[in-house]
Scaffold this motif. Structure first.
Motif, short mmCIF file in Angstrom:
data_model
loop_
_atom_site.label_atom_id
_atom_site.label_comp_id
_atom_site.label_asym_id
_atom_site.label_seq_id
_atom_site.Cartn_x
_atom_site.Cartn_y
_atom_site.Cartn_z
N SER A 107 1.02 35.98 -3.40
CA SER A 107 0.02 35.10 -2.78
C SER A 107 -0.94 34.53 -3.80
O SER A 107 -1.62 33.54 -3.54
N TYR A 128 -2.15 22.18 8.55
CA TYR A 128 -1.89 23.62 8.58
C TYR A 128 -2.50 24.32 7.37
O TYR A 128 -3.13 25.38 7.50
N LEU A 129 -2.35 23.72 6.20
CA LEU A 129 -2.90 24.32 4.99
C LEU A 129 -4.43 24.40 5.05
O LEU A 129 -5.03 25.39 4.59
N GLU A 130 -5.05 23.40 5.62
CA GLU A 130 -6.51 23.44 5.76
C GLU A 130 -6.95 24.57 6.68
O GLU A 130 -7.94 25.26 6.41
N GLN A 131 -6.22 24.77 7.76
CA GLN A 131 -6.56 25.86 8.67
C GLN A 131 -6.37 27.22 8.01
O GLN A 131 -7.10 28.16 8.31
N GLN A 132 -5.41 27.31 7.11
CA GLN A 132 -5.16 28.56 6.40
C GLN A 132 -5.97 28.67 5.11
O GLN A 132 -5.81 29.64 4.36
N GLN A 133 -6.83 27.68 4.87
CA GLN A 133 -7.66 27.63 3.65
C GLN A 133 -6.78 27.65 2.39
O GLN A 133 -7.09 28.31 1.40
N LYS A 134 -5.69 26.90 2.45
CA LYS A 134 -4.77 26.79 1.32
C LYS A 134 -4.56 25.33 0.92
O LYS A 134 -3.53 24.98 0.35
N GLN A 135 -5.53 24.50 1.21
CA GLN A 135 -5.39 23.08 0.90
C GLN A 135 -5.37 22.81 -0.60
O GLN A 135 -5.00 21.71 -1.03
N HIS A 204 8.68 27.89 7.33
CA HIS A 204 7.79 27.55 8.43
C HIS A 204 8.52 26.66 9.43
O HIS A 204 9.30 25.79 9.04
N ARG A 212 4.33 27.37 11.95
CA ARG A 212 4.17 28.82 11.93
C ARG A 212 5.20 29.42 10.99
O ARG A 212 6.35 28.98 10.97
#
Length: 224
Positions: A107, A128-135, A204, A212
């Protein structure tokens, strides 16, 4: 011919040997080790000789030997089973710790790989990446806006494009790849072959307007 028990004058049982006749005061003493009871032993225990206390003592001694051996075997079985369970628990615990360690290491260096056909799914992936704080992750993408026909050459050209992007991705050096795709099933199988023998791949799938994670490909999960 063996001498009668009266040769011992009531003080034991006569036993013949190479050196003559000897009297055995406890006729059961030669039977405990063989887990058997001789006729003389039984007579000494149950015969109405007036020595009931001695007979009970002999029987208790025999029962103690039996119980001691049985309890010892039971204890050995329980201890062996407990040790085997403890070893299995320890191995499983070590395996889980190793998987957690690998997950943490991977990770720390992730990258995103988008492979799309017809619809460009990059905007959905970025949400999706923004929601997972992976932008902040690096994004690699191969997109084909046209539908695939039955011309095999089209499929090969697209796979060549994917192969070149995979090379760029591996030069970047991620330890985990987040894969997003909407290509046909046949193309997806080919992509799996291209991504094999590389870093861990987290696949995903699109569910109800949101991606997901549904599966992952890694050496410890696809090989025994």
């Amino acid at each position: 011919m063996q001498p009668a028990t009266s040769d011992c004058h009531g003080h034991g049982v006569a036993r013949a040997s190479g050196q003559g006749v000897s009297c055995v005061t406890n006729p059961c003493q030669h039977t405990f080790n063989n887990w058997g009871v001789s006729a003389a032993c039984l007579r000494s225990v149950f015969a109405p000789t007036g020595k009931t206390e001695s007979g009970e003592s002999i029987m208790l001694q025999w029962l103690n030997e039996v119980l001691r051996s049985g309890i010892g075997a039971a204890v050995a079985f329980v201890v062996g089973w407990a040790l085997a369970e403890l070893r299995n628990w320890y191995r499983i615990r070590q395996m889980r710790k190793r998987l957690e360690q690998l997950a943490g290491e991977r990770s720390a260096a992730e990258a995103v790989f988008i492979i799309s056909n017809r619809e460009d799914i990059r905007p959905s992936v970025q949400r999706y990446l923004e929601q997972q704080q992976k932008q902040h992750l690096a994004i690699f993408q191969v997109h084909r806006p046209e539908l695939f026909s039955d011309d095999m050459e089209e499929w090969h050209k697209f796979l060549d494009s994917v192969r070149k992007e995979v090379q760029q991705l591996r030069q970047y050096g991620p330890t985990r790849v987040l894969l997003f795709t909407n290509v046909p099933v046949a193309m997806g199988i080919s992509l799996g072959a291209l991504l094999d023998n590389g870093p861990e791949v987290v696949i995903h799938h699109y569910f109800n307007g949101m991606y997901r994670p549904v599966a992952r490909l890694a050496q410890e999960t696809i090989k025994p």
